[in-house]
Design an enzyme around this catalytic site. Sequence first.
Site, PDB file in Angstrom:
ATOM      1  N   TYR A   1       0.849  -1.196   0.000  1.00  0.00           N
ATOM      2  CA  TYR A   1       0.000   0.000   0.000  1.00  0.00           C
ATOM      3  C   TYR A   1       0.876   1.233   0.000  1.00  0.00           C
ATOM      4  O   TYR A   1       1.829   1.310   0.783  1.00  0.00           O
ATOM      5  CB  TYR A   1      -0.911   0.022   1.237  1.00  0.00           C
ATOM      6  CG  TYR A   1      -2.372  -0.022   0.833  1.00  0.00           C
ATOM      7  CD1 TYR A   1      -2.888   0.953  -0.015  1.00  0.00           C
ATOM      8  CD2 TYR A   1      -3.212  -1.041   1.280  1.00  0.00           C
ATOM      9  CE1 TYR A   1      -4.206   0.903  -0.419  1.00  0.00           C
ATOM     10  CE2 TYR A   1      -4.530  -1.093   0.881  1.00  0.00           C
ATOM     11  CZ  TYR A   1      -5.023  -0.120   0.023  1.00  0.00           C
ATOM     12  OH  TYR A   1      -6.333  -0.168  -0.382  1.00  0.00           O
TER      13      TYR A   1
ATOM     14  N   GLU B   1      -0.423   4.858  -0.631  1.00  0.00           N
ATOM     15  CA  GLU B   1      -1.172   6.087  -0.941  1.00  0.00           C
ATOM     16  C   GLU B   1      -0.261   7.294  -0.766  1.00  0.00           C
ATOM     17  O   GLU B   1       0.493   7.379   0.202  1.00  0.00           O
ATOM     18  CB  GLU B   1      -2.396   6.204  -0.028  1.00  0.00           C
ATOM     19  CG  GLU B   1      -3.503   5.249  -0.429  1.00  0.00           C
ATOM     20  CD  GLU B   1      -4.737   5.337   0.463  1.00  0.00           C
ATOM     21  OE1 GLU B   1      -4.788   6.228   1.327  1.00  0.00           O
ATOM     22  OE2 GLU B   1      -5.629   4.499   0.284  1.00  0.00           O
TER      23      GLU B   1
ATOM     24  N   ASP C   1      -5.286  13.534 -25.707  1.00  0.00           N
ATOM     25  CA  ASP C   1      -5.283  12.136 -25.270  1.00  0.00           C
ATOM     26  C   ASP C   1      -4.559  11.360 -26.365  1.00  0.00           C
ATOM     27  O   ASP C   1      -5.101  11.136 -27.447  1.00  0.00           O
ATOM     28  CB  ASP C   1      -6.735  11.669 -25.123  1.00  0.00           C
ATOM     29  CG  ASP C   1      -6.844  10.245 -24.621  1.00  0.00           C
ATOM     30  OD1 ASP C   1      -5.906   9.457 -24.836  1.00  0.00           O
ATOM     31  OD2 ASP C   1      -7.896   9.922 -24.037  1.00  0.00           O
TER      32      ASP C   1
ATOM     33  N   THR D   1      -2.779   6.052 -22.370  1.00  0.00           N
ATOM     34  CA  THR D   1      -2.664   4.729 -21.776  1.00  0.00           C
ATOM     35  C   THR D   1      -1.216   4.294 -21.990  1.00  0.00           C
ATOM     36  O   THR D   1      -0.472   4.937 -22.740  1.00  0.00           O
ATOM     37  CB  THR D   1      -3.603   3.711 -22.450  1.00  0.00           C
ATOM     38  OG1 THR D   1      -3.369   3.773 -23.863  1.00  0.00           O
ATOM     39  CG2 THR D   1      -5.051   4.000 -22.157  1.00  0.00           C
TER      40      THR D   1
ATOM     41  N   LYS E   1      -0.863   0.536 -25.382  1.00  0.00           N
ATOM     42  CA  LYS E   1      -1.129   0.449 -26.820  1.00  0.00           C
ATOM     43  C   LYS E   1       0.211   0.542 -27.551  1.00  0.00           C
ATOM     44  O   LYS E   1       1.010  -0.383 -27.447  1.00  0.00           O
ATOM     45  CB  LYS E   1      -2.133   1.538 -27.228  1.00  0.00           C
ATOM     46  CG  LYS E   1      -3.495   1.381 -26.516  1.00  0.00           C
ATOM     47  CD  LYS E   1      -4.519   2.361 -27.011  1.00  0.00           C
ATOM     48  CE  LYS E   1      -5.868   2.157 -26.359  1.00  0.00           C
ATOM     49  NZ  LYS E   1      -6.106   3.027 -25.197  1.00  0.00           N
TER      50      LYS E   1
ATOM     51  N   ARG F   1      -0.993  -2.541 -18.837  1.00  0.00           N
ATOM     52  CA  ARG F   1      -2.270  -1.842 -18.931  1.00  0.00           C
ATOM     53  C   ARG F   1      -2.313  -0.738 -17.866  1.00  0.00           C
ATOM     54  O   ARG F   1      -2.162  -1.023 -16.674  1.00  0.00           O
ATOM     55  CB  ARG F   1      -3.379  -2.868 -18.688  1.00  0.00           C
ATOM     56  CG  ARG F   1      -4.755  -2.478 -19.106  1.00  0.00           C
ATOM     57  CD  ARG F   1      -5.602  -3.722 -19.295  1.00  0.00           C
ATOM     58  NE  ARG F   1      -5.236  -4.357 -20.546  1.00  0.00           N
ATOM     59  CZ  ARG F   1      -5.664  -3.961 -21.744  1.00  0.00           C
ATOM     60  NH1 ARG F   1      -6.492  -2.957 -21.849  1.00  0.00           N
ATOM     61  NH2 ARG F   1      -5.272  -4.590 -22.835  1.00  0.00           N
TER      62      ARG F   1
END
Length: 427
Positions: free
Chosen positions: A47, A49, A193, A219, A222, A228
């Site tokens: 974790y 954060e 984008d 992203t 691609k 991903r």
Amino acid sequence: MARDTVVFDLIRKELERQRHGIELIASENFTSLQVMQAMGSVMTNKYAEGYPGKRYYAGCEIVDQTEQLAIDRLKQVFNIEYANVQPHSGAQANAAVALAVLKAGDPTLGLDLSMGGHLTHGAAVNYSGKLYQPHFYGVTREEGLIDYEMMAEQAKKHRPKLIFCGASAYSRDWDYARVRQIADEVGALVMADIAHPAGLIAKKLLKDPFDHCHIVTSTTHKTLRGPRGGIIMMRKDFENPFGLTDVKGNIRMMSNLLDMAVFPGTQGGPLEHVIAAKAVAFGEILSDEFTQYAGQVVKNAQAMAAALTNLGYQIISGGTDNHLVLIDLRNKNISGKKAEQALVLADITANKNMVPFDDKSAFVTSGIRLGVPAVTTRGMKENDMQFVVNCIDKILMNADDTSIINAVKKKVNAFMTQFVLYPEMDA
Ligand code: DSN
């Protein structure tokens, strides 16, 4: 714990599917083995954060280093000063940008989904269409090119706070300078984008959006060929031309607003295993090997476009500058849905897609989108595109003939054995 043979058997089958088939979904690619190893690592257990050096949990010394490495490498890839590598996906990256720069109900302007746009640029079914007030531009009917006149008219009429550029089914480059000029005239921010062409932009094969767009998202899976995920970037981290504020009303640097919009704005703990994999992928993108790969993607797309055109297929805009083609199948008397279904029976994977001014629904469509990033990773070159196009044509012209489809499938499977995928992995 007993080995979960059910799930691992499915994973083995998926590996076999990927090995045997011709993958033409424009948004897919095959990561390197080391990218997947980083993703499937102990980093998933942590974790974290917050951001490197400013976490809400103890024990982040190591993940701080991988996340900082991912940030530093990404900055090098695009020659930029700000990068956030935490968005879980492109949609999450775009949601964070919207949260940072828009208020509920603010007008936005993006490329219509039915003209090749992205879901998160204002589509009615998406948060971006529900929380904000979306308006759209399209492409020209004759050439199939972005209609900048329409963009300017819509901008003057609706005074958007944010203009989106970037597409999921558009085969030409963007005039980012023009978009910025339109935005400046109405006092809007510009977000590019670049999810689809990012790998080609990284290698300077397409125009650089960072010179003109305030914020750039992408992203990572691609044309960047990473895991991903999503990213948010800016060339300079100090631009906040409209005095945007945080929740307390303080004017903050754009970089602070974006960081806060990712965490705690729209996400909790970052996926540190995916961030480690992003770091690996960004390191790969900096290599000469990736430069060759990106160049080959463009060559293959152009060879595919030429082979399709020779067989009478109508490519929207007449060709391609990037990694994909969008084909209007109406002169071939087959819908996108039927084409997709027939192709997959022969182990060729592509997706049906609406074409501009389509008379069919999004579930049927008149078009199909073909992309070459994945087959280029497999090792295909320009001369292989003719084989691929011949197989596609054979299927589409005989979409109800099971024996012809089966014969093509055999050819496809035999052809793909020469392009080895993950030889280190067990079948
Ligand atoms: N859905 C992704 C695509 O296939 O293009 C991103 O829009």
